[in-house]
Design a protein around this motif. Structure first.
Motif, PDB file in Angstrom:
ATOM      1  N   GLY A   7       0.829  -1.208   0.000  1.00  0.00           N
ATOM      2  CA  GLY A   7       0.000   0.000   0.000  1.00  0.00           C
ATOM      3  C   GLY A   7       0.861   1.254   0.000  1.00  0.00           C
ATOM      4  O   GLY A   7       0.433   2.320   0.444  1.00  0.00           O
ATOM      5  N   ALA A   8       2.078   1.104  -0.538  1.00  0.00           N
ATOM      6  CA  ALA A   8       3.075   2.175  -0.464  1.00  0.00           C
ATOM      7  C   ALA A   8       2.668   3.435  -1.220  1.00  0.00           C
ATOM      8  O   ALA A   8       3.174   4.521  -0.923  1.00  0.00           O
ATOM      9  CB  ALA A   8       4.415   1.666  -0.977  1.00  0.00           C
ATOM     10  N   SER A   9       1.759   3.310  -2.189  1.00  0.00           N
ATOM     11  CA  SER A   9       1.377   4.488  -2.976  1.00  0.00           C
ATOM     12  C   SER A   9       0.192   5.226  -2.358  1.00  0.00           C
ATOM     13  O   SER A   9      -0.226   6.270  -2.851  1.00  0.00           O
ATOM     14  CB  SER A   9       1.010   4.065  -4.407  1.00  0.00           C
ATOM     15  N   GLY A  10      -0.359   4.689  -1.269  1.00  0.00           N
ATOM     16  CA  GLY A  10      -1.543   5.286  -0.650  1.00  0.00           C
ATOM     17  C   GLY A  10      -1.209   6.455   0.270  1.00  0.00           C
ATOM     18  O   GLY A  10      -0.035   6.784   0.477  1.00  0.00           O
ATOM     19  N   THR A  11      -2.237   7.042   0.836  1.00  0.00           N
ATOM     20  CA  THR A  11      -2.055   8.218   1.697  1.00  0.00           C
ATOM     21  C   THR A  11      -1.226   7.851   2.926  1.00  0.00           C
ATOM     22  O   THR A  11      -0.289   8.569   3.296  1.00  0.00           O
ATOM     23  CB  THR A  11      -3.428   8.771   2.126  1.00  0.00           C
ATOM     24  N   ARG A  31      -1.481  -3.133  -5.398  1.00  0.00           N
ATOM     25  CA  ARG A  31      -2.241  -4.037  -6.255  1.00  0.00           C
ATOM     26  C   ARG A  31      -1.896  -3.772  -7.716  1.00  0.00           C
ATOM     27  O   ARG A  31      -1.714  -4.670  -8.496  1.00  0.00           O
ATOM     28  CB  ARG A  31      -3.746  -3.873  -6.013  1.00  0.00           C
ATOM     29  N   SER A  32      -1.768  -2.471  -8.049  1.00  0.00           N
ATOM     30  CA  SER A  32      -1.401  -2.144  -9.433  1.00  0.00           C
ATOM     31  C   SER A  32      -0.063  -1.412  -9.500  1.00  0.00           C
ATOM     32  O   SER A  32       0.665  -1.535 -10.474  1.00  0.00           O
ATOM     33  CB  SER A  32      -2.492  -1.292 -10.081  1.00  0.00           C
ATOM     34  N   GLY A  33       0.289  -0.642  -8.470  1.00  0.00           N
ATOM     35  CA  GLY A  33       1.535   0.124  -8.490  1.00  0.00           C
ATOM     36  C   GLY A  33       2.629  -0.537  -7.669  1.00  0.00           C
ATOM     37  O   GLY A  33       2.519  -1.694  -7.272  1.00  0.00           O
ATOM     38  N   GLN A  37       3.875  -6.175  -7.545  1.00  0.00           N
ATOM     39  CA  GLN A  37       2.412  -6.142  -7.477  1.00  0.00           C
ATOM     40  C   GLN A  37       1.899  -7.389  -6.753  1.00  0.00           C
ATOM     41  O   GLN A  37       2.403  -8.493  -6.971  1.00  0.00           O
ATOM     42  CB  GLN A  37       1.777  -6.099  -8.881  1.00  0.00           C
ATOM     43  N   ALA A  38       0.904  -7.180  -5.884  1.00  0.00           N
ATOM     44  CA  ALA A  38       0.261  -8.299  -5.194  1.00  0.00           C
ATOM     45  C   ALA A  38      -1.128  -7.868  -4.766  1.00  0.00           C
ATOM     46  O   ALA A  38      -1.364  -6.688  -4.487  1.00  0.00           O
ATOM     47  CB  ALA A  38       1.076  -8.707  -3.962  1.00  0.00           C
ATOM     48  N   ASP A  39      -2.031  -8.843  -4.730  1.00  0.00           N
ATOM     49  CA  ASP A  39      -3.377  -8.602  -4.215  1.00  0.00           C
ATOM     50  C   ASP A  39      -3.492  -9.349  -2.889  1.00  0.00           C
ATOM     51  O   ASP A  39      -3.537 -10.584  -2.872  1.00  0.00           O
ATOM     52  CB  ASP A  39      -4.421  -9.118  -5.213  1.00  0.00           C
TER      53      ASP A  39
END
Ligand SMILES: NC(=O)c1ccc[n+]([C@@H]2O[C@H](COP(=O)([O-])OP(=O)(O)OC[C@H]3O[C@@H](n4cnc5c(N)ncnc54)[C@H](OP(=O)(O)O)[C@@H]3O)[C@@H](O)[C@H]2O)c1
Length: 199
Positions: A7-11, A31-33, A37-39
Motif C-alpha cells: 500500500g506504499a502508494s496510498g495516503t 495491487r497495481s503500483g 504487485q500483489a493482491d
C-alpha cells in the motif's frame, strides 16, 4: 533492514515510506503500483510476492477497503467487503510473513480509530478494525523466532479529509507524517502485540 511496504502508494503508505526510507531498504508493493504487485485478498498472490522479494526483516500493510453505509440497509455482502479485504487481506500477509521474515522480524498491520469510536455508516469499519486488533493480540503470543506483530490505529488523516471529512465531523484529523511515526515505532522498536493509537 529490508522492509516491505504494502500500500506504499496510498495516503498512509506514502508517509510510511518517507519515514522509513532514510534508514532502511524499502520494497514498495501495491495491487497495481509499486515495485512488486500483489493482491493481499488472495493468499497465492501474497505467497508469490514473498517468493519474489525473498528474505525481509519487516512487512507493513497500509491497505484494506471497507464498506461505508447505513446499518438499516447494509447487506452481508457489503459487510463481507471489509472482512475479505481489510481483515483477511492483512491476515493473509501475516500468515505468510511469519514463515518468510528473518528471525526477529516484524509485521505491522493497520486498523483505525473507528474500532473504538464509532461513526455513522461505519459498522463495517468498527467490526473489521476491532477484528484486526484481535488478530494481532492473538498472533503476538504465538509467533516464533522472535517475530513480532503490532497494529497502528490512526485517526482520520488530515490528507484524507477531502474524501472522509463528512464521516468524521468533530474528529481532530492527524497529519500522515505523525501516523507514520507509529509504524516506525513498530518496525524499529522491540514491542509486540501492541495497538499504536494515533488519535
Ligand atoms: N486515510 C485515512 O484517513 C485512514 C485513517 C485510518 C485508517 N486508515 C486505513 O489505512 C489503510 C490505508 O488507507 P489509505 O487512505 O492510505 O488508502 P489509499 O490511499 O486508498 O491507498 C491504498 C493503498 O493500498 C493498495 N491496495 C489496495 N488494495 C490492495 C490489495 N488488495 N492488495 C495490495 N495492495 C492494495 C493500493 O495500491 P494500488 O493503488 O497499486 O492498488 C494503495 O497503495 C486502510 O486500511 C485504511 O482503512 C486510513
Amino acid at each position: 533492514m529490508k522492509i516491505i511496504v504494502i500500500g506504499a502508494s496510498g495516503t498512509v503508505g506514502r508517509a510510511v515510506v518517507e519515514e522509513l526510507a532514510p534508514r532502511h531498504e524499502i520494497v514498495t508493493v501495491g495491487r497495481s503500483g509499486g515495485q512488486v504487485q500483489a493482491d493481499i485478498t488472495k493468499i497465492d498472490s501474497v505467497r508469490a510476492m514473498f517468493d519474489k522479494i525473498g528474505k525481509a526483516d519487516a512487512v507493513v500493510v497500509a491497505a484494506g477497503s471497507l464498506h461505508f453505509g447505513p446499518l438499516a440497509e447494509v447487506t452481508p455482502e457489503q459487510l463481507n467487503i471489509g472482512l475479505q479485504d481489510k481483515l483477511m487481506g492483512q491476515v493473509n500477509v501475516a500468515l505468510v510473513a511469519q514463515h518468510h521474515l528473518n528471525d526477529g522480524g516484524s509485521i505491522t498491520l493497520t486498523s483505525g480509530i473507528v474500532a473504538e469510536q464509532p461513526i455513522r455508516y461505519g459498522v463495517d469499519a468498527s467490526m473489521v478494525n476491532a477484528a484486526v486488533e484481535g488478530f494481532v493480540r492473538g498472533a503476538a503470543i504465538e509467533l516464533q523466532r522472535g517475530v513480532r506483530i503490532n497494529v497502528v490505529s490512526p485517526n482520520v488523516l488530515q490528507e484524507s479529509m477531502g474524501s472522509y471529512g463528512p464521516y468524521f465531523i468533530g474528529f481532530e484529523a492527524v497529519p500522515a507524517a505523525r501516523v507514520a511515526k507509529a509504524y516506525a515505532r513498530s518496525v524499529d522498536g522491540l514491542q509486540t502485540g501492541q495497538v499504536y493509537k494515533v488519535f
